[in-house]
Write a protein that holds these residues in place. Structure first.
Motif, PDB file in Angstrom:
ATOM      1  N   PRO A 108      34.363  37.520  20.361  1.00  0.00           N
ATOM      2  CA  PRO A 108      35.658  37.255  19.716  1.00  0.00           C
ATOM      3  C   PRO A 108      36.572  38.479  19.647  1.00  0.00           C
ATOM      4  CG  PRO A 108      33.888  36.214  18.484  1.00  0.00           C
ATOM      5  CD  PRO A 108      33.236  37.053  19.532  1.00  0.00           C
ATOM      6  N   ALA A 109      36.004  39.649  19.373  1.00  0.00           N
ATOM      7  CA  ALA A 109      36.822  40.860  19.270  1.00  0.00           C
ATOM      8  C   ALA A 109      37.504  41.184  20.597  1.00  0.00           C
ATOM      9  CB  ALA A 109      35.960  42.042  18.824  1.00  0.00           C
ATOM     10  N   ILE A 110      36.846  40.848  21.700  1.00  0.00           N
ATOM     11  CA  ILE A 110      37.431  41.060  23.020  1.00  0.00           C
ATOM     12  C   ILE A 110      38.451  39.970  23.328  1.00  0.00           C
ATOM     13  CG2 ILE A 110      36.935  41.040  25.512  1.00  0.00           C
ATOM     14  CD1 ILE A 110      34.296  42.440  24.889  1.00  0.00           C
ATOM     15  N   GLU A 111      38.108  38.750  22.966  1.00  0.00           N
ATOM     16  CA  GLU A 111      38.975  37.610  23.282  1.00  0.00           C
ATOM     17  C   GLU A 111      40.344  37.709  22.618  1.00  0.00           C
ATOM     18  OE1 GLU A 111      38.290  32.876  23.977  1.00  0.00           O
ATOM     19  OE2 GLU A 111      37.297  33.799  22.251  1.00  0.00           O
ATOM     20  N   LYS A 112      40.401  38.279  21.427  1.00  0.00           N
ATOM     21  CA  LYS A 112      41.680  38.331  20.714  1.00  0.00           C
ATOM     22  C   LYS A 112      42.529  39.553  21.085  1.00  0.00           C
ATOM     23  CE  LYS A 112      39.981  40.632  16.507  1.00  0.00           C
ATOM     24  NZ  LYS A 112      39.735  40.457  15.058  1.00  0.00           N
ATOM     25  N   ASP A 113      41.994  40.426  21.934  1.00  0.00           N
ATOM     26  CA  ASP A 113      42.748  41.610  22.354  1.00  0.00           C
ATOM     27  C   ASP A 113      43.092  41.462  23.836  1.00  0.00           C
ATOM     28  OD1 ASP A 113      42.992  44.406  23.605  1.00  0.00           O
ATOM     29  OD2 ASP A 113      43.049  44.853  21.449  1.00  0.00           O
ATOM     30  N   GLU A 114      44.358  41.376  24.136  1.00  0.00           N
ATOM     31  CA  GLU A 114      44.812  41.099  25.507  1.00  0.00           C
ATOM     32  C   GLU A 114      44.305  42.125  26.520  1.00  0.00           C
ATOM     33  OE1 GLU A 114      49.013  40.483  27.965  1.00  0.00           O
ATOM     34  OE2 GLU A 114      49.009  40.428  25.765  1.00  0.00           O
ATOM     35  N   GLN A 115      44.396  43.395  26.179  1.00  0.00           N
ATOM     36  CA  GLN A 115      43.958  44.448  27.112  1.00  0.00           C
ATOM     37  C   GLN A 115      42.445  44.419  27.300  1.00  0.00           C
ATOM     38  OE1 GLN A 115      45.829  47.919  25.168  1.00  0.00           O
ATOM     39  NE2 GLN A 115      46.962  48.216  27.062  1.00  0.00           N
ATOM     40  N   ALA A 116      41.711  44.261  26.203  1.00  0.00           N
ATOM     41  CA  ALA A 116      40.252  44.224  26.288  1.00  0.00           C
ATOM     42  C   ALA A 116      39.792  43.012  27.090  1.00  0.00           C
ATOM     43  CB  ALA A 116      39.637  44.198  24.885  1.00  0.00           C
ATOM     44  N   LEU A 117      40.444  41.872  26.868  1.00  0.00           N
ATOM     45  CA  LEU A 117      40.074  40.647  27.577  1.00  0.00           C
ATOM     46  C   LEU A 117      40.330  40.780  29.072  1.00  0.00           C
ATOM     47  CD1 LEU A 117      39.066  37.748  27.434  1.00  0.00           C
ATOM     48  CD2 LEU A 117      41.425  37.019  27.011  1.00  0.00           C
ATOM     49  N   LYS A 118      41.445  41.392  29.421  1.00  0.00           N
ATOM     50  CA  LYS A 118      41.773  41.599  30.840  1.00  0.00           C
ATOM     51  C   LYS A 118      40.701  42.467  31.510  1.00  0.00           C
ATOM     52  CE  LYS A 118      45.557  43.197  33.848  1.00  0.00           C
ATOM     53  NZ  LYS A 118      44.822  44.226  34.600  1.00  0.00           N
ATOM     54  N   ALA A 119      40.333  43.557  30.850  1.00  0.00           N
ATOM     55  CA  ALA A 119      39.307  44.448  31.402  1.00  0.00           C
ATOM     56  C   ALA A 119      37.953  43.741  31.488  1.00  0.00           C
ATOM     57  CB  ALA A 119      39.190  45.699  30.530  1.00  0.00           C
ATOM     58  N   PHE A 120      37.655  42.934  30.484  1.00  0.00           N
ATOM     59  CA  PHE A 120      36.389  42.203  30.455  1.00  0.00           C
ATOM     60  C   PHE A 120      36.317  41.203  31.611  1.00  0.00           C
ATOM     61  CE2 PHE A 120      33.588  38.771  29.008  1.00  0.00           C
ATOM     62  CZ  PHE A 120      32.515  39.467  28.474  1.00  0.00           C
ATOM     63  N   ASN A 121      37.363  40.413  31.786  1.00  0.00           N
ATOM     64  CA  ASN A 121      37.382  39.411  32.857  1.00  0.00           C
ATOM     65  C   ASN A 121      37.323  40.058  34.233  1.00  0.00           C
ATOM     66  OD1 ASN A 121      37.463  37.161  31.173  1.00  0.00           O
ATOM     67  ND2 ASN A 121      39.697  37.171  31.052  1.00  0.00           N
ATOM     68  N   GLU A 122      37.990  41.193  34.374  1.00  0.00           N
ATOM     69  CA  GLU A 122      37.937  41.918  35.647  1.00  0.00           C
ATOM     70  C   GLU A 122      36.514  42.391  35.933  1.00  0.00           C
ATOM     71  OE1 GLU A 122      40.823  44.979  35.124  1.00  0.00           O
ATOM     72  OE2 GLU A 122      42.533  43.697  35.690  1.00  0.00           O
ATOM     73  N   SER A 123      35.826  42.831  34.880  1.00  0.00           N
ATOM     74  CA  SER A 123      34.434  43.272  35.039  1.00  0.00           C
ATOM     75  C   SER A 123      33.536  42.118  35.461  1.00  0.00           C
ATOM     76  CB  SER A 123      33.912  43.860  33.719  1.00  0.00           C
ATOM     77  OG  SER A 123      34.597  45.043  33.385  1.00  0.00           O
ATOM     78  N   MET A 124      33.747  40.935  34.854  1.00  0.00           N
ATOM     79  CA  MET A 124      32.940  39.762  35.221  1.00  0.00           C
ATOM     80  C   MET A 124      33.168  39.387  36.685  1.00  0.00           C
ATOM     81  SD  MET A 124      31.160  39.010  32.536  1.00  0.00           S
ATOM     82  CE  MET A 124      31.194  40.755  32.111  1.00  0.00           C
ATOM     83  N   GLU A 125      34.426  39.450  37.117  1.00  0.00           N
ATOM     84  CA  GLU A 125      34.748  39.124  38.514  1.00  0.00           C
ATOM     85  C   GLU A 125      34.085  40.118  39.467  1.00  0.00           C
ATOM     86  OE1 GLU A 125      38.970  38.989  38.805  1.00  0.00           O
ATOM     87  OE2 GLU A 125      39.171  37.293  37.427  1.00  0.00           O
ATOM     88  N   MET A 126      34.116  41.403  39.103  1.00  0.00           N
ATOM     89  CA  MET A 126      33.517  42.434  39.953  1.00  0.00           C
ATOM     90  C   MET A 126      32.008  42.254  40.034  1.00  0.00           C
ATOM     91  SD  MET A 126      33.665  46.580  39.508  1.00  0.00           S
ATOM     92  CE  MET A 126      32.694  46.516  37.996  1.00  0.00           C
ATOM     93  N   ILE A 127      31.383  41.965  38.888  1.00  0.00           N
ATOM     94  CA  ILE A 127      29.931  41.760  38.864  1.00  0.00           C
ATOM     95  C   ILE A 127      29.562  40.536  39.682  1.00  0.00           C
ATOM     96  CG2 ILE A 127      27.983  41.143  37.383  1.00  0.00           C
ATOM     97  CD1 ILE A 127      29.302  42.896  35.195  1.00  0.00           C
ATOM     98  N   GLN A 128      30.352  39.463  39.540  1.00  0.00           N
ATOM     99  CA  GLN A 128      30.092  38.250  40.311  1.00  0.00           C
ATOM    100  C   GLN A 128      30.125  38.534  41.812  1.00  0.00           C
ATOM    101  OE1 GLN A 128      29.776  34.516  39.161  1.00  0.00           O
ATOM    102  NE2 GLN A 128      28.659  35.111  40.982  1.00  0.00           N
ATOM    103  N   SER A 129      31.145  39.277  42.226  1.00  0.00           N
ATOM    104  CA  SER A 129      31.291  39.629  43.637  1.00  0.00           C
ATOM    105  C   SER A 129      30.121  40.490  44.109  1.00  0.00           C
ATOM    106  CB  SER A 129      32.612  40.363  43.849  1.00  0.00           C
ATOM    107  OG  SER A 129      32.752  40.773  45.183  1.00  0.00           O
ATOM    108  N   SER A 130      29.729  41.470  43.288  1.00  0.00           N
ATOM    109  CA  SER A 130      28.620  42.357  43.652  1.00  0.00           C
ATOM    110  C   SER A 130      27.312  41.585  43.751  1.00  0.00           C
ATOM    111  CB  SER A 130      28.487  43.477  42.620  1.00  0.00           C
ATOM    112  OG  SER A 130      29.629  44.292  42.612  1.00  0.00           O
TER     113      SER A 130
END
Length: 257
Positions: A108-130
């Protein structure tokens, strides 16, 4: 893709209150189990168990168990869950189930922060690709090896290679990765689990799971679980100086859950 918590009570011991009452009465009775059962009404069993819950004689509670199907939780949560060792667990395997396009849990703390959420989603995409890249490389290498060295047919070789590739590719997967698990606990262990994990000092995700599990068992066995919850529900807060300071509020919440 984000995933949400889903928990259901799939099985539990039939007539749980009567089972506990019979087990407890047997300890002090000269007669056999059948006679104890025949002479005990549901009302008598309930009254006896209510009295029993005020004592320290808790071993009869181990004779009843509850099984939960849990989905939409993270591997971070299940690492905590399995520390409750007096329980049984069956979890979805990352060796036999490929995590291509895996779902994940967003704090939740990440979801409610726009910058944190963007970085988090980018990390998930990178991990998925890797993950997919590593898995594909390992699958091709192992398939070729099995065909050339062990003379396996390509279809069989690839099937085996995928499982071996999953085994190693999963090392890059995050704790946020969604998982599914079935757990079975006896009532005594559940009471301990609720005391530890519904407390405000417990991590937010497992606290949410424990609260939902408590709601489910309260519906089918209120005699045993009506006063379940964090330690402050039944007495003084056991956390001492680490207390959240909201014992009265928390107690009211769980007694009315």
């Amino acid at each position: 893709m984000k995933s949400d918590l889903k928990v259901s009570l799939v099985r539990y011991t039939p007539e749980p209150v009567k089972t506990v009452a019979m087990a407890a009465k047997l300890c002090y009775s000269p007669v056999g189990i059948e006679e104890i059962s025949e002479k005990m009404s549901d009302e008598q069993a309930e009254k006896f168990v209510k009295m029993l819950m005020g004592f320290s004689h808790m071993s009869p509670l181990e004779h009843i168990s509850f099984s939960f199907a849990i989905e939409g939780v993270s591997r971070t949560l299940t690492h905590q869950l399995v520390r409750h060792r007096l329980a049984s667990y069956s979890q979805q395997s990352q060796r036999y189930v490929s995590e291509t396009e895996f779902d994940f849990i967003v704090p939740p703390a990440i979801e409610k922060d726009e910058q944190a959420l963007k970085a988090f989603n980018e990390s998930m995409e990178m991990i998925q690709s890797s993950y997919e890249k590593i898995r594909d490389i390992l699958t091709e290498n192992k398939t070729k090896e099995l065909v050339e060295k062990e003379k396996m047919e390509e279809k069989s070789a690839r099937s085996k290679a995928v499982k071996l590739a999953n085994e190693d590719a999963r090392f890059v997967l995050p704790g946020a990765c969604e998982t599914k698990i079935i757990t079975t606990m006896n009532a005594r262990q559940l009471l301990h689990f609720f005391e530890e994990r519904t407390c405000t000092r417990a991590q937010w995700e497992i606290r949410g799971l424990a609260t939902e599990m408590l709601k489910l068992v309260k519906e089918v066995c209120p005699v045993i679980f009506d006063s379940a919850g964090p330690g402050c529900v039944r007495g003084a807060c056991p956390e001492g100086k680490m207390s959240c300071g909201k014992a009265k509020e928390i107690k009211e919440k769980f007694l009315n859950l």
